[in-house]
Design an enzyme around this catalytic site. Structure first.
Site, short mmCIF file in Angstrom:
data_model
loop_
_atom_site.label_atom_id
_atom_site.label_comp_id
_atom_site.label_asym_id
_atom_site.label_seq_id
_atom_site.Cartn_x
_atom_site.Cartn_y
_atom_site.Cartn_z
N ASP A 328 41.69 5.77 64.27
CA ASP A 328 42.80 5.15 64.99
C ASP A 328 43.66 4.34 64.03
OD1 ASP A 328 40.66 3.38 64.60
OD2 ASP A 328 41.12 2.19 66.37
N GLU A 334 38.12 -1.76 63.73
CA GLU A 334 37.89 -0.52 64.47
C GLU A 334 37.65 0.60 63.47
OE1 GLU A 334 39.07 0.36 68.17
OE2 GLU A 334 40.39 -1.32 68.51
N GLU A 599 51.23 1.04 66.18
CA GLU A 599 50.44 1.32 67.38
C GLU A 599 51.27 1.09 68.64
OE1 GLU A 599 47.17 -1.39 67.82
OE2 GLU A 599 46.10 -0.04 69.17
N HIS A 620 48.90 3.24 62.96
CA HIS A 620 48.23 3.99 64.02
C HIS A 620 49.04 5.28 64.16
CE1 HIS A 620 45.17 1.72 66.20
NE2 HIS A 620 45.30 2.53 67.23
C1 BGC Z 1 42.09 2.08 69.65
C2 BGC Z 1 42.96 3.18 70.17
C3 BGC Z 1 42.07 3.94 71.11
C4 BGC Z 1 41.89 3.03 72.28
C5 BGC Z 1 41.23 3.62 73.46
C6 BGC Z 1 41.84 1.18 70.79
O1 BGC Z 1 41.14 0.04 70.49
O2 BGC Z 1 42.63 1.46 68.52
O3 BGC Z 1 43.78 3.81 69.35
O4 BGC Z 1 42.43 5.22 71.42
O5 BGC Z 1 41.26 1.84 71.86
O6 BGC Z 1 40.97 2.69 74.39
#
Ligand code: BGC
Length: 710
Positions: A328, A334, A599, A620
């Site tokens: 992501d 993450e 993002e 992102h």
């Molecule tokens: C991530 C996203 C992901 C999403 C789904 C986030 O914390 O960074 O890109 O798809 O959660 O809930």
């Protein structure tokens, strides 16, 4: 492989404290070939006689816990009469908070086998076992979110490694592509921020690490903290990294100190210099870009500098998030293989780069980590402590990674093997939806992500206001259709999936009669849900216009929005959205100085204020999926048959740009499509390596390999 080798650990394994395993050996005769095979639970960094072995960063890579890849290195030329093999192992992706809840069930361990063939054809094998030594390393701390601490003055006394009884059946040959150092960037500036901090700016948000050189006195310190963005005053800002400390600390020895991290990486553009033995200068530091060694295959170019910067940002988004698994984001706490992000970006990814092997490896992990009931975890590889393989939580689009991605890999590269491998996974996934839905022939009433981060989200929510049951049902329908096609490709009966698809479509049409949001209209058009495309396309176009020609879509609507418009007579609106510089838009972020894809549409407002620290990555790739519209619609390049055996080239020009071009290097050769304005006319330059259908202004031309002008 590894039959006689043992897993070994340091007797005092501590989380985040790397350990080094040592073995000295002297070959008995003249060597013809020597191959070093290694893997570890955790990440390893191998050296032989003080020299790094191979170039794989963070080997053995990130996979499902059900398997671990081993790498083989040809070390023939590195071997001397007396040798010292040192393999540093850190927790990497295997243990610790990268698993969301700290995991430390199995200590970081190494297994290794050195195969030597002598010139007289006899063989010798050196394997990891209780005869190896283990030491604590100068690298005192390594954790992917928090960074590294290195003490050049530290020295430990080696102890005997301990043998660990752990399964060897999980070891497999490396399947993915290598992760390697790709580019070196010099700082574009080093400056004092208003609050007095010294900041190094590399001019590009990137993923990797840095290398520094400095003359120092024993005990001097180098300390860095990284970030992607500066705040509105121009000061360092990394609250959006959340719990990832994103730090680096180094204690110097006397004299020259040169170092680059070995068991960590960061997503960053800026480094705040918290300590340095002298005033830091350009020659002291550089950034090293690290990602999977995928080959660039797609290039976009236009008469607009802002648009070209967007194209560059899409590429940097892919580089930054293709580090062994599709992530992501590369910076905050993450950095996971979120399946939905990969699903919406994968078409663009396959144009930009040759990602066949990259995805084959990741899809193998998806297959391995599929839940007992057929659910697809939202993160692949599965992290130990957030076990969605048993909790059965699978969101639409996220779960559809199991069908959409392999099918895209097949379309772009003609890879039937991947379809064969994933077929049972796809079928189980469909059965899972059928069993979990609250209404037959829909995907209804389940936990979903909806149109994630859609701008029409109710306040306080991350989910856009599009109907989540509608979204889920449309993707269910799409996946069933994919599985019908895949059945046929594999020589199996498609009929039952065709019948199911028809029933789902009927039920969707009966249940969801109105499309109220941009995303709902987009999906109704793109996935052929509506029977009245003309009316829905007009409604979508009207909604966009009424909103000041602005989009409101999130992760689910955005990748298909421009396609839905241009395929239904609204190409100019698609261009308006692509070229809009007003918030929210792609070029808005470019005008705000973005060097990767954000993002959030509203990651940073016009005053330079940030949206929120909770969920605000500036790298992102999801909205970078707009590039596939430029390849496929604006420049018009699409595979007519798998792997571009035959090609359709149907460009859709606009007066809003002087020119636009796409180059795609397919397995069959180069495809080029450019349109430009000249003397009041639109001209086209097209090149194809194979039989193609060129469509210009609605007129079809069947052509063979060659270059064409219209
Ligand atoms: C991530 C996203 C992901 C999403 C789904 C986030 O914390 O960074 O890109 O798809 O959660 O809930």
């Amino acid at each position: 492989m590894f039959e006689n080798a043992s897993w070994i650990v340091h007797p005092e394994n501590k989380l985040y404290e790397p350990v080094c395993f040592l073995k000295e050996f002297s070959p008995k005769k003249q060597i013809k070939k020597a191959t070093l095979n290694i893997t570890s639970l955790g990440c390893y960094y191998p050296s032989l006689n003080g020299e790094r072995v191979g170039s794989f960063i963070l080997a053995p890579g990130f996979t499902s816990r059900k398997r671990v890849q081993y790498q083989s290195y040809d070390v023939t030329k590195m071997i001397r009469d007396e040798n010292k093999l040192e393999i540093l192992v850190g927790d990497g992706w295997y243990n610790g908070k990268i698993n969301f809840v700290v995991a430390n069930n199995v200590p970081k361990s190494l297994i290794c086998q050195l195969d030597i063939i002598y010139t007289d054809k006899t063989k010798e094998t050196i394997v990891s076992d209780g005869s190896w030594q283990a030491t604590k390393d100068k690298l005192r701390f390594a954790e992917l979110y928090d960074g590294e601490i290195y003490d050049a003055l530290y020295k430990d006394t080696p102890t005997c490694a301990r043998v660990l009884d752990h399964d060897k059946k999980i070891i497999v040959k490396q399947q993915g592509v290598n992760v390697i150092e790709q580019e070196i960037l010099d700082p574009v500036s080093i400056f004092k921020a208003p609050n007095g901090d010294t900041i190094v700016d590399f001019g590009q948000n990137l993923t990797g690490y840095f290398e520094f050189t400095v003359n120092a006195k024993e005990g001097d310190k180098v300390e860095f903290t990284v970030c992607e963005e500066l705040d509105k005053e121009g000061n360092f800002y990394n609250e959006n990294y959340r719990d990832a400390k994103a730090r680096f600390e180094y204690i110097c020895k006397n004299g020259e100190n040169t170092y680059k991290p070995r068991l960590a990486f960061w997503g960053f553009r800026y480094i705040r210099v918290d300590s340095f033995p002298c005033e830091i200068k350009q020659e002291n530091i550089k950034a090293i870009v690290v990602h999977s060694d995928i080959r660039r295959t797609g290039y976009l170019d236009s008469s607009s500098d802002l648009l070209n910067k967007l194209f560059s940002n899409v590429i940097w988004g892919q580089k930054g998030n293709f580090l062994d698994v599709p992530t992501d984001c590369p910076q905050r706490d993450e950095r996971q293989g979120w399946t939905g992000d990969a699903t919406v970006f994968c078409k663009t990814a396959t144009y930009n780069y040759d990602v066949e092997i990259f995805f084959e490896k990741w899809l193998t992990d998806l297959k391995l980590d599929q839940g007992k009931k057929g659910n697809i975890p939202n993160i692949i590889p599965q992290t130990v402590c957030w076990d969605w393989s048993t909790t059965e939580n699978t969101g639409a689009v996220w779960g559809d990674s199991a069908t959409i991605i392999p099918y895209q890999i097949y379309k772009m590269y003609g890879n039937v093997k991947i379809l064969k491998k994933l077929y049972a996974t796809m079928q189980r996934y469909l059965r899972y939806i059928g069993a979990s839905t609250k209404k037959r022939y829909l995907w209804y009433g389940c936990e979903q992500f909806g149109d994630w981060l859609g701008l029409d989200a109710p306040s306080g929510s991350y989910r856009g206001s599009s109907n989540e049951d509608f979204i889920a049902s449309v993707f269910y329908y799409n996946s069933v259709k994919i599985v019908a096609d895949v059945s046929e490709i594999l020589g199996k009966d498609r009929a039952k999936y065709d019948t199911l698809a028809t029933k789902i479509l009927e039920k969707i049409r009966k249940t969801f009669k109105e499309y109220k949001t941009q995303t709902e209209c987009t999906l109704a058009l793109y996935f052929n849900i509506t029977e009245d495309k003309k009316a829905v396309a007009k409604h979508l176009n009207d909604m966009i216009k009424a909103n000041g020609t602005k989009l409101q879509t999130g992760f689910v609507g955005t990748p298909f929005l421009l396609h839905a418009l241009s395929q239904n007579g609204y190409t100019e609106t698609a261009y308006d959205l692509l070229l809009s510089e007003q918030f929210p838009s792609w070029l808005y972020s470019v005008k705000q100085g973005a060097t990767t894809i954000w993002e959030h549409w509203d990651g940073k407002n016009e005053k330079g204020e940030f949206w929120s620290k909770n969920m605000n990555s500036f790298n992102h790739y999801a909205y970078g999926s707009v590039a596939d519209w430029v390849y496929e619609e604006a420049c018009g390049i699409k595979p007519k048959t798998p792997a571009f055996g035959e090609v359709i080239i149907a460009p859709k020009p606009t007066d809003k740009l002087d020119y636009l071009s796409a180059t795609v290097y397919t397995r069959g050769g180069k495809i080029f499509s450019k349109w430009y304005h000249q003397n009041g006319k639109i001209k086209y330059e097209i090149e194809t390596p194979v039989k193609s259908t060129i469509v210009i202004d609605g007129k079809e031309y069947s052509v063979g390999k060659g270059k064409y002008h219209f």
